[in-house]
Design a protein around this motif. Structure first.
Motif, PDB file in Angstrom:
ATOM      1  N   VAL A   1       0.773  -1.246   0.019  1.00  0.00           N
ATOM      2  CA  VAL A   1       0.164  -0.010  -0.122  1.00  0.00           C
ATOM      3  C   VAL A   1       0.939   1.311   0.037  1.00  0.00           C
ATOM      4  N   LEU A   2       2.013   1.199   0.966  1.00  0.00           N
ATOM      5  CA  LEU A   2       2.870   2.520   0.917  1.00  0.00           C
ATOM      6  C   LEU A   2       3.689   2.646  -0.221  1.00  0.00           C
ATOM      7  N   GLY A   3       4.052   1.655  -0.795  1.00  0.00           N
ATOM      8  CA  GLY A   3       4.979   1.681  -1.900  1.00  0.00           C
ATOM      9  C   GLY A   3       4.313   1.540  -3.271  1.00  0.00           C
ATOM     10  N   ASN A   4       3.314   1.068  -3.354  1.00  0.00           N
ATOM     11  CA  ASN A   4       2.629   1.245  -4.883  1.00  0.00           C
ATOM     12  C   ASN A   4       0.905   1.204  -4.776  1.00  0.00           C
ATOM     13  N   ILE A   5       0.555   2.463  -4.119  1.00  0.00           N
ATOM     14  CA  ILE A   5      -0.815   2.691  -3.988  1.00  0.00           C
ATOM     15  C   ILE A   5      -1.655   2.390  -5.288  1.00  0.00           C
ATOM     16  N   ASP A   6      -1.186   2.873  -6.378  1.00  0.00           N
ATOM     17  CA  ASP A   6      -1.847   2.631  -7.609  1.00  0.00           C
ATOM     18  C   ASP A   6      -2.102   1.275  -7.979  1.00  0.00           C
ATOM     19  N   GLY A   7      -0.947   0.616  -7.844  1.00  0.00           N
ATOM     20  CA  GLY A   7      -1.137  -0.973  -8.037  1.00  0.00           C
ATOM     21  C   GLY A   7      -1.944  -1.668  -7.260  1.00  0.00           C
ATOM     22  N   VAL A   8      -2.174  -1.082  -6.039  1.00  0.00           N
ATOM     23  CA  VAL A   8      -2.976  -1.586  -5.021  1.00  0.00           C
ATOM     24  C   VAL A   8      -4.656  -1.410  -5.211  1.00  0.00           C
ATOM     25  N   LEU A   9      -4.719  -0.378  -5.770  1.00  0.00           N
ATOM     26  CA  LEU A   9      -6.094   0.179  -6.035  1.00  0.00           C
ATOM     27  C   LEU A   9      -6.365  -0.515  -7.625  1.00  0.00           C
ATOM     28  N   GLU A  10      -5.587  -0.612  -8.386  1.00  0.00           N
ATOM     29  CA  GLU A  10      -5.810  -1.653  -9.543  1.00  0.00           C
ATOM     30  C   GLU A  10      -6.129  -3.128  -9.064  1.00  0.00           C
ATOM     31  N   ALA A  11      -5.451  -3.468  -8.246  1.00  0.00           N
ATOM     32  CA  ALA A  11      -5.705  -4.953  -7.499  1.00  0.00           C
ATOM     33  C   ALA A  11      -7.148  -5.054  -7.001  1.00  0.00           C
ATOM     34  N   ILE A  12      -7.593  -3.930  -6.301  1.00  0.00           N
ATOM     35  CA  ILE A  12      -8.760  -3.818  -5.566  1.00  0.00           C
ATOM     36  C   ILE A  12      -9.863  -3.874  -6.680  1.00  0.00           C
ATOM     37  N   LEU A  13      -9.517  -3.310  -7.500  1.00  0.00           N
ATOM     38  CA  LEU A  13     -10.779  -2.900  -8.923  1.00  0.00           C
ATOM     39  C   LEU A  13     -10.988  -4.172  -9.431  1.00  0.00           C
ATOM     40  N   GLN A  14      -9.742  -4.888  -9.672  1.00  0.00           N
ATOM     41  CA  GLN A  14      -9.917  -6.261 -10.347  1.00  0.00           C
ATOM     42  C   GLN A  14     -10.633  -7.188  -9.472  1.00  0.00           C
ATOM     43  N   GLU A  15     -10.341  -7.328  -8.097  1.00  0.00           N
ATOM     44  CA  GLU A  15     -10.969  -8.224  -7.380  1.00  0.00           C
ATOM     45  C   GLU A  15     -12.476  -7.912  -7.089  1.00  0.00           C
ATOM     46  N   LEU A  16     -12.780  -6.337  -7.354  1.00  0.00           N
ATOM     47  CA  LEU A  16     -14.433  -6.138  -7.239  1.00  0.00           C
ATOM     48  C   LEU A  16     -15.014  -6.565  -8.532  1.00  0.00           C
ATOM     49  N   GLN A  17     -14.453  -6.744  -9.571  1.00  0.00           N
ATOM     50  CA  GLN A  17     -15.065  -7.260 -11.009  1.00  0.00           C
ATOM     51  C   GLN A  17     -15.361  -8.890 -10.640  1.00  0.00           C
ATOM     52  N   LEU A  18     -14.886  -9.445  -9.745  1.00  0.00           N
ATOM     53  CA  LEU A  18     -15.392 -10.751  -9.099  1.00  0.00           C
ATOM     54  C   LEU A  18     -16.622 -10.736  -8.550  1.00  0.00           C
ATOM     55  N   VAL A  19     -16.906  -9.835  -8.060  1.00  0.00           N
ATOM     56  CA  VAL A  19     -17.895  -9.755  -7.092  1.00  0.00           C
ATOM     57  C   VAL A  19     -19.337  -8.966  -7.502  1.00  0.00           C
ATOM     58  N   ARG A  20     -18.906  -8.233  -8.628  1.00  0.00           N
ATOM     59  CA  ARG A  20     -20.305  -7.475  -9.183  1.00  0.00           C
ATOM     60  C   ARG A  20     -20.979  -8.203 -10.102  1.00  0.00           C
TER      61      ARG A  20
END
Length: 110
Positions: free
Chosen positions: A91-110
């Motif tokens: 989170v501290l070193g790659n917040i943009d990558g973390v947000l992208e990973a969260i968005l990808q995981e969100l696609q699994l539940v939508r």
């Protein structure tokens, strides 16, 4: 438990504060996240209640608590939640990558 959750909010880690600054206010695709919410006898770091989607941010102490974290995740999943676990340093070193990973995981539940 809600008093405990409320008390934890000001004591968030730097990683939790950073991630919250990017999740709050329906920033990721209009999804409403809450922080420090009691669910199933646990207080989860972040949750999108409508989607039953939890984000947990783990520090180094979680390496020695891996079994307890796995059990916590299992129980939350039994309650119908999709759980994503992230490391503080990611989170501290790659917040943009973390947000992208969260968005990808969100696609699994939508």
């Amino acid at each position: 438990m809600s008093k405990t959750a409320r008390a934890l909010r000001p004591r968030s880690t730097e990683a939790e504060k950073l991630l919250w600054s990017r999740l709050r206010g329906r920033r990721p695709e209009g999804i409403k996240f809450k922080r420090q919410v009691p669910i199933a006898n646990y207080i989860v770091d972040f949750v999108a209640l409508d989607l039953k989607f939890i984000v947990e941010v783990d520090g180094g102490q979680h390496q020695i608590r891996a079994a307890a974290d796995a059990e916590r995740t299992r129980i939350l999943q039994e309650w119908g939640y999709h759980v994503v676990r992230l490391w503080n340093n990611d989170v501290l070193g790659n917040i943009d990558g973390v947000l992208e990973a969260i968005l990808q995981e969100l696609q699994l539940v939508r």
